[in-house]
Motif scaffolding. Sequence first.
Motif, PDB file in Angstrom:
ATOM      1  N   GLY A  86       0.840  -1.187   0.000  1.00  0.00           N
ATOM      2  CA  GLY A  86       0.000   0.000   0.000  1.00  0.00           C
ATOM      3  C   GLY A  86       0.873   1.232   0.000  1.00  0.00           C
ATOM      4  N   ALA A  88       0.090   6.663   3.609  1.00  0.00           N
ATOM      5  CA  ALA A  88      -1.055   6.323   4.459  1.00  0.00           C
ATOM      6  C   ALA A  88      -0.645   5.772   5.818  1.00  0.00           C
ATOM      7  CB  ALA A  88      -1.953   5.313   3.747  1.00  0.00           C
ATOM      8  N   LEU A 122      -2.416   7.105   8.712  1.00  0.00           N
ATOM      9  CA  LEU A 122      -3.856   6.833   8.765  1.00  0.00           C
ATOM     10  C   LEU A 122      -4.169   5.446   9.319  1.00  0.00           C
ATOM     11  CD1 LEU A 122      -4.844   8.240   5.250  1.00  0.00           C
ATOM     12  CD2 LEU A 122      -4.904   9.432   7.441  1.00  0.00           C
ATOM     13  N   LEU A 166      -8.394   3.769   0.794  1.00  0.00           N
ATOM     14  CA  LEU A 166      -7.440   4.859   0.862  1.00  0.00           C
ATOM     15  C   LEU A 166      -7.531   5.645  -0.441  1.00  0.00           C
ATOM     16  CD1 LEU A 166      -4.401   2.939   2.375  1.00  0.00           C
ATOM     17  CD2 LEU A 166      -5.670   4.794   3.504  1.00  0.00           C
ATOM     18  N   TRP A 206      -7.254   2.583  -3.005  1.00  0.00           N
ATOM     19  CA  TRP A 206      -6.777   1.290  -2.513  1.00  0.00           C
ATOM     20  C   TRP A 206      -7.890   0.725  -1.621  1.00  0.00           C
ATOM     21  CZ3 TRP A 206      -3.628   5.229  -3.762  1.00  0.00           C
ATOM     22  CH2 TRP A 206      -2.447   4.935  -4.456  1.00  0.00           C
ATOM     23  N   MET A 248      -3.780  12.258   1.123  1.00  0.00           N
ATOM     24  CA  MET A 248      -4.386  10.939   1.276  1.00  0.00           C
ATOM     25  C   MET A 248      -5.328  10.931   2.461  1.00  0.00           C
ATOM     26  SD  MET A 248      -2.559   7.229   1.207  1.00  0.00           S
ATOM     27  CE  MET A 248      -2.517   7.346  -0.580  1.00  0.00           C
ATOM     28  N   THR A 249      -6.410  10.161   2.315  1.00  0.00           N
ATOM     29  CA  THR A 249      -7.387  10.019   3.395  1.00  0.00           C
ATOM     30  C   THR A 249      -8.143   8.708   3.215  1.00  0.00           C
ATOM     31  OG1 THR A 249      -9.202  11.111   4.545  1.00  0.00           O
ATOM     32  CG2 THR A 249      -9.220  11.213   2.149  1.00  0.00           C
ATOM     33  N   TRP A 250      -8.978   8.404   4.192  1.00  0.00           N
ATOM     34  CA  TRP A 250      -9.903   7.280   4.090  1.00  0.00           C
ATOM     35  C   TRP A 250     -11.231   7.789   3.524  1.00  0.00           C
ATOM     36  CZ3 TRP A 250      -8.311   2.443   4.713  1.00  0.00           C
ATOM     37  CH2 TRP A 250      -7.278   2.137   5.594  1.00  0.00           C
ATOM     38  N   ALA A 290     -10.869  11.408  10.318  1.00  0.00           N
ATOM     39  CA  ALA A 290     -10.085  11.201   9.106  1.00  0.00           C
ATOM     40  C   ALA A 290      -9.863  12.532   8.393  1.00  0.00           C
ATOM     41  CB  ALA A 290     -10.808  10.229   8.185  1.00  0.00           C
TER      42      ALA A 290
END
Length: 840
Positions: free
Chosen positions: A42, A46, A49, A64, A78, A264-266, A384
């Motif tokens: 990955g 991240a 996170l 992700l 992802w 990047m985040t969820w 998040a």
Amino acid sequence: MSDRHGGTGPLLLGVRHHGPGSARAVRAALEAAGPRTVLIEGPPEADALIELAADEDMRPPVALLAHVVDEPGRSAFWPLAEFSPEWVAIRWALEHGVPARFIDLPATHTLAWGREETEDKENEGDKEASGDGEPGGPSPEPSEAVRIDPLAVLAETAGYDDAERWWEDVIEHRGASDGDAFAPFEVLGEAMGALREAFGTGGHERDLVREAYMRLQVRAAQRESGDDVAVVCGAWHVPALRQRTTVAADRALLKGLPKAKADMTWVPWTHRRLSRVSGYGAGIDSPGWYGHLFGAADRPIERWMTKVARLLRDEDRLVSSAHVIEAVRLADTLAAMRGRPLPGLTETTDAVRAVMCEGSDVPLALVHDRLVVGDVLGEVPAAAPAVPLQRDLDRLQRRLRLKPEAQERELELDLRKENDAGRSRLLHRLRLLGIEWGEPAASRGSTGTFRETWRLRWEPELAVRVAEAGVWGTTVLAAATAKAEADAVGARSLADVTGLAERCLLAELPDALPVVMRILADRAALDADVGHLAQALPALVRSLRYGDVRGTGTEALAEVAAGLAERVFVGLPPACAALDADAAEEMRGHVDAVHGAVGLLGEGEGEGERGGEGHGEDPASRGGIRGRWHGVLRTLSGRDTVPGVVRGRGVRLLLDDGVLGQEEAARLMGLVLSPGTEPADAAAWIEGFVGGGSGGGMLLVHDERLLGLVDAWLTGVPGDAFTDVLPLLRRTFSAYEPGVRRTLGELVRRGPGTRGSATATASGIPGFAPDLDTGRADAVLPVLRLLLGPDETADAAADSSTNGTSTHGISTRGTSTSTSTSTRANDNDADDNDLVGVGR
């Protein structure tokens, strides 16, 4: 730690992404090995996170999301489900206090790679899967068109024609306690090694760079934790990570990679987006089924059949406990006959079709959509990272009680209610920003402008749209306002600006509306194309009505609309001259649109605008916008240079508005259908008068004189010209309902009369009579009294009918009801050319 391959080294756990069998095996291997560090395939951005995966508000499936800061549309996902091995590894590490890190190529390189290639202009996050179904990695190059699916090759080698079935038999149906916890990873790693020797990289040239980065990250982890390192990655990469290479060689492969600043985040994900039917290359056919296999502690088949039975019962199908028992037995029998260790999805589907669906694929499709694929939508905690626009959207969704859902649903809104009006504003503002969460639909049971119907469905890609829209502002209102102003400046046509004005009113953007109106006025003043003006007018008039419903001031809009209408009135007659067939048909559409808009603009001008013909008054001499429009229609209907379809439509609109009497309409039709008129022009006139879904069929049914004129003209068309006009006539009459076509055929077959009254018909035809039957008409009065309630007017009407002097209005409605009933009674299939054939 032994890598179980003849030496020491990190524990390499090669998996199939989104596989419940792999997930169970990973958990068992981690429990047995107890590594000090867990490395997961990955993006390393991240890593910060990972802790959020332990939040109680985090519910997979999630993904992700990485996007370029300056170009949010360039993004990659992802995805991770509850049954994804990577998710299981993350959760195991958090539960045991073991550090977990991502080791794939950074998203900053992945998103920048191929940035200038044309095929990467769209969001390529759904196409970044290698043959083993991995969710990350760079987008494919054009030279990588030929790729292999390792699972398909292994399945074919084992004698299976379905890779999914082979994977189920070998991995998914293997319990967590079946034998050695490391055995499946050994076997799968050896198989992938053989495939890579045979096929090389299998068309994944960029994987060489990714694997070089992974090896560097594994070495760094070994320096910290020794060999007590577990690596969870796609099985395809296991041979490459086991390969002995030098640090210098790996770094050389990474030299000169492009970069792009990425965030990047969820984000929430859905089971539907995990399925291959949704276009996600690393997906699976049956995420709902796999989720069930992963979550079912015991008796998975019995529990699955119970779910199916519950779904079918909710859809009012008769499914009993006996059906469930028989379906389980049949699935077990089919598995035994086919030599499978346990019933798989194929066996359970066959059993459900035979026992619960009675052999029908219709309810089975529902089972596949709701259970096999599923509409599960994940949730992400508020902690998040998110762009400010996303946070404002979340706040509005909570305040308006409008929760995102993966399954499509209809939402009925009453704009007179404050909460519903707020929902409408939000959905319209999001549509203006390109966030298509809701789609407007036709309202059922009401045509009032105070009602709206929406179809809502939240898709994971909308998170990208929100990030893209974040460049316009930090709140939904500010972003929509800025976007509307920018769209107005960049609009290419007058119709685009008027449509934007309508959307601004719907979205209630008071700050953007003045800018849009100024540009609209400038464009309208400079645009000399009558077609453009006619296209723009209806949207403006609709905007006026929407503004009234929402209490928005529309004075400036009304002035522009009135000015636009005047310009259309002046320019329309000369613009209709010398048009070919296609341009004439387009112009007829403009005339219809302007007529509807004028009708709305003229509301409140008074009833004096109507009935001009009956009073002998020239409509053009009367004031008001309707009177001026009627004058334009008279001009269009009387000029020989205007195409027949436009002239016919003008006469019909005047007749419908009561400005033109039936005697005059019949006279004009008689002139057009005279032998001196070209058949093609006459056919076009008929198309304009009674075609286009305007109810012309019922007009001919109730006015036999018009029908007689059409029939007489049709029988007199020369044979050589008949084939030329037949397509146009067929298009005209085929639009009528079957019952109307049948009734017209009956009238023509028996010979239509020539009497002037619209209600007079030839005697002897079923459903018609030469005179009114007052007895039948009066019979409806008791029913009307029950429906409408007694009042003085109804009592007086009843007394009058009792004395044998039935009122004209009641008798007319009775006759109309009888006529429409007769029409519906003949509602059987008739040839589209009934009238044409009989006439010939």
